[in-house]
Design an enzyme around this catalytic site. Structure first.
Site, short mmCIF file in Angstrom:
data_model
loop_
_atom_site.label_atom_id
_atom_site.label_comp_id
_atom_site.label_asym_id
_atom_site.label_seq_id
_atom_site.Cartn_x
_atom_site.Cartn_y
_atom_site.Cartn_z
N ASP A 183 -19.36 -8.06 6.99
CA ASP A 183 -19.29 -8.82 5.74
C ASP A 183 -19.88 -8.01 4.59
O ASP A 183 -19.33 -7.98 3.49
CB ASP A 183 -20.06 -10.15 5.86
CG ASP A 183 -19.20 -11.24 6.46
OD1 ASP A 183 -18.19 -10.90 7.10
OD2 ASP A 183 -19.52 -12.43 6.28
N ASP A 241 -20.87 -17.20 10.37
CA ASP A 241 -19.72 -16.74 9.61
C ASP A 241 -18.57 -17.74 9.74
O ASP A 241 -18.11 -18.03 10.84
CB ASP A 241 -19.31 -15.37 10.17
CG ASP A 241 -18.21 -14.75 9.35
OD1 ASP A 241 -18.35 -14.73 8.12
OD2 ASP A 241 -17.21 -14.31 9.93
N THR A 267 -16.05 -16.80 3.48
CA THR A 267 -15.13 -17.49 4.38
C THR A 267 -15.55 -18.93 4.64
O THR A 267 -14.73 -19.75 5.01
CB THR A 267 -15.01 -16.74 5.72
OG1 THR A 267 -16.32 -16.48 6.20
CG2 THR A 267 -14.29 -15.44 5.53
N THR A 268 -16.84 -19.22 4.46
CA THR A 268 -17.28 -20.61 4.59
C THR A 268 -16.99 -21.33 3.28
O THR A 268 -16.43 -22.42 3.27
CB THR A 268 -18.79 -20.69 4.88
OG1 THR A 268 -19.13 -19.71 5.84
CG2 THR A 268 -19.18 -22.06 5.39
P1 ADP Z 1 -19.72 -17.51 3.10
O1 ADP Z 1 -19.20 -17.40 4.50
O2 ADP Z 1 -18.85 -18.37 2.24
O3 ADP Z 1 -20.05 -16.21 2.49
P2 ADP Z 1 -22.53 -17.97 3.19
O4 ADP Z 1 -23.22 -18.72 4.27
O5 ADP Z 1 -22.66 -16.50 3.15
O6 ADP Z 1 -21.02 -18.38 3.25
O7 ADP Z 1 -23.01 -18.58 1.81
C1 ADP Z 1 -22.55 -18.12 0.60
C2 ADP Z 1 -23.11 -18.93 -0.54
O8 ADP Z 1 -24.53 -18.85 -0.54
C3 ADP Z 1 -22.62 -18.39 -1.86
O9 ADP Z 1 -22.28 -19.47 -2.70
C4 ADP Z 1 -23.84 -17.64 -2.39
O10 ADP Z 1 -23.86 -17.62 -3.79
C5 ADP Z 1 -24.97 -18.45 -1.83
N1 ADP Z 1 -26.20 -17.68 -1.70
C6 ADP Z 1 -26.39 -16.53 -1.03
N2 ADP Z 1 -27.66 -16.09 -1.13
C7 ADP Z 1 -28.31 -17.00 -1.90
C8 ADP Z 1 -29.65 -17.14 -2.36
N3 ADP Z 1 -30.57 -16.24 -2.07
N4 ADP Z 1 -29.94 -18.20 -3.11
C9 ADP Z 1 -29.01 -19.11 -3.39
N5 ADP Z 1 -27.75 -19.06 -2.98
C10 ADP Z 1 -27.37 -18.02 -2.25
MG MG Z 2 -21.47 -14.78 3.00
#
Ligand code: ADP
Ligand code: MG
Length: 536
Positions: A402, A67, A100-101
């Site tokens: 989240d 996260d 948040t990332t």
């Molecule tokens: P954050 O802390 O920003 O939520 P994450 O590690 O949760 O970071 O990553 C979020 C990103 O990953 C978003 O751009 C989301 O669209 C993408 N994402 C999540 N699941 C998938 C998936 N199954 N395939 C492709 N992209 C994904």
């Molecule tokens: Mg996320």
């Protein structure tokens, strides 16, 4: 700081003051470099195939997390401009809870764009203003490509929660945690009128033992304190009448520290008898009001419950749970419908709550108290989170948080958008198109801003082990050809329609990320000096 010392080669103003034209540029450059370093540090954890971070603090405690907000919170960031990115991540956490990332990665990329524009000699104020317009345009584009939803559309709610959970350490449990998050939120709101969710109504109780699969949603209240029934064996009360007291069931103490020396046995007897009588009276009054479950708030001044009082309570078959924390009171009252009682004079039937059952059950290695079927209970739920060790348990708790936030976003703004880099690619194309209709420096700024958006699909494919350049190029082509939902398919590798792959996320997460990242970059651009007043 003496600033009038002559330095060869520097220009001096009319007043003979040190006027370093280079300084603001240097400060800006160093700020951008420091902030970008933070963004680069967490880039690898973006997306479902992103890496996790292991963080160790001074005490030696280890956290494993994916996260962004948590990573940054635990990182020791000293540079003031870099700290702004930490604050940015926090702001996104408050506003949307997820993304948040992404927000920090976007900010890093926008800083890059800004650095390039500065390099071309464009004034920071012009860049800053252009970026503001870009963000507004971006939100427009995103809103147009979003799909409105109803809260009765459980399918989409589940998909959104799963998307958020899929990028977590505990992703293999998304099948269990996603419905749990959806149910929890829907239980605490009235879907037809709600415009926000108070996440304090969903209490997550982490308890070591078992696996995450044993996590359950409990309607009503769960107390982690066990009953204080001791040897009396009273662990279960049906048709409970619950009272919550904030006063102490122990002999009163004087305000000041003083001693009473009793030298005579008969006097001592009298003291003990008095104490007995005093305590018994209190307990009798509690019994008389009809109470059979007593919750006692923790007292910092003295023992809230003396052994003698406990003995009487047990004898009168009143189940006691002590050490209720001050900050739990509000939730307990809301969940059961009881009112906190500040003095014995107010201990009356109308302050009590009724519930079908209060019982102590064992969970893992410990025991908890469950209160079920509270008649006047408000809309609250408890989630009893289980995990085999502390690291997994706490990461699961953060991940569920989240997912709850994702559903809360959908309650606030009922629209979803495809994920997997689709929105960012669409923005890159639309903003670049818009840039071509503009002239002068603004066009430059728009073009750079548009390019900066591609960091999300680029990073997602990089983290998934794909070739980022060819993947993003192909993705761009698909979008140009009108395939708005095309995104990175991190599982199968390649590009596919994200809506069909069930990768959807709340519109609010993406728009808030764009707005907040732009705002932070704009404020970093406007700084031209750092004044340090610390130390000498
Ligand atoms: P954050 O802390 O920003 O939520 P994450 O590690 O949760 O970071 O990553 C979020 C990103 O990953 C978003 O751009 C989301 O669209 C993408 N994402 C999540 N699941 C998938 C998936 N199954 N395939 C492709 N992209 C994904
Ligand atoms: Mg996320």
């Amino acid at each position: 700081m003496p600033i009038s010392k002559a330095v060869p080669g520097k220009k001096y103003g009319r007043a003979g003051r040190f006027e370093d034209k280079e300084k603001p540029t240097q400060i800006r450059e160093s700020n951008i470099t420091a902030a970008k370093a933070v963004a680069d540090a967490i880039r690898t954890s973006l997306g479902p195939k992103g890496m996790d971070k292991m963080i160790q603090d001074e005490k030696g405690d280890v956290t494993i997390t994916n996260d962004g907000a948590t990573i940054l919170k635990r990182m020791k960031v000293l540079h003031p401009a870099a700290r702004m990115l930490v604050e940015l991540s926090k702001a996104q956490d408050v506003e949307a809870g997820d993304g948040t990332t992404s927000v920090v990665v976007l900010a890093g990329s926008l800083l890059d764009a800004a650095a390039k524009l500065l390099g071309r000699g464009i004034h920071p104020t012009i860049i800053s203003d252009a970026f503001q317009q870009c963000a507004e345009k971006a939100v427009d584009v995103l809103t147009k490509m979003s799909r409105p939803i109803e809260l009765s559309d459980r399918e989409t709610l589940l998909k959104s929660a799963s998307t958020s959970l899929n990028s977590k350490v505990v992703s293999q449990y998304s099948g269990l945690l996603a419905p749990l998050a959806v149910d929890a939120i829907l239980k605490v709101i009235d879907p037809s009128v709600a415009t926000n969710v108070d996440l304090r109504d969903v209490k997550i109780i982490p308890k070591i033992g078992g696996t995450i699969e044993d996590t359950e949603l409990v309607e009503g209240l769960v107390l982690t304190q066990k009953t204080a029934s001791g040897s009396s064996g009273l662990q279960r009360v049906e048709k409970a009448k619950i009272g919550l007291i904030q006063f102490c069931l122990s002999p009163p103490k004087t305000d000041m520290e003083n001693q009473v020396i009793v030298s005579d046995y008969t006097q001592m007897d009298r003291v003990l008898r008095e104490e007995r009588q005093y305590t018994l009276n209190l307990v009798k009054q509690i019994k008389k009001a009809g109470c059979n479950v007593l919750l006692v708030q923790k007292s910092i001044l003295r023992d809230a419950l003396s052994d003698l009082a406990l003995h009487f309570l047990n004898k009168m078959k009143i189940l006691v749970v002590k050490d209720i924390e001050r900050d739990e009171i509000e939730f307990v009252c809301k969940a059961t419908g009881c009112k906190p009682i500040a003095s014995i004079d107010h201990f009356t039937l109308d302050m009590l709550a009724t519930a079908d059952m209060v019982e102590e059950v064992s969970v893992g290695s410990g025991r908890i108290v469950k209160v079920s079927g509270a008649a006047a209970g408000g809309k609250t739920v408890s989630v009893l989170m289980r995990g085999s060790n502390k690291l997994v348990l706490h990461e699961a708790e953060r991940s569920l948080h989240d997912a709850l936030c994702v559903i809360r976003c959908l309650v606030k703004k009922r629209a979803t958008i495809a994920g997997g880099g689709a929105p960012e690619t669409e923005l890159a194309i639309r903003l670049a198109q818009h840039a071509r209709t503009l002239g002068g420096m603004e066009a430059y700024c728009f073009a750079q801003y548009a390019d900066a958006m591609e960091v999300v699909p680029y990073t997602l494919s990089e983290n998934a082990g794909l070739n980022p350049i060819s993947t993003v190029t192909e993705l761009r082509n698909r979008h140009v050809n009108g395939d708005h939902n095309a995104g990175i398919n991190v599982r199968k590798g390649g590009i596919s329609d994200m809506a069909e792959e069930s990768v959807v996320q709340p519109l609010l997460v993406t728009t808030s990320a764009i707005e907040l990242a732009t705002e932070t970059v704009r404020s970093i651009l406007k700084i031209d000096d750092i004044v340090n007043t610390r130390g000498g």
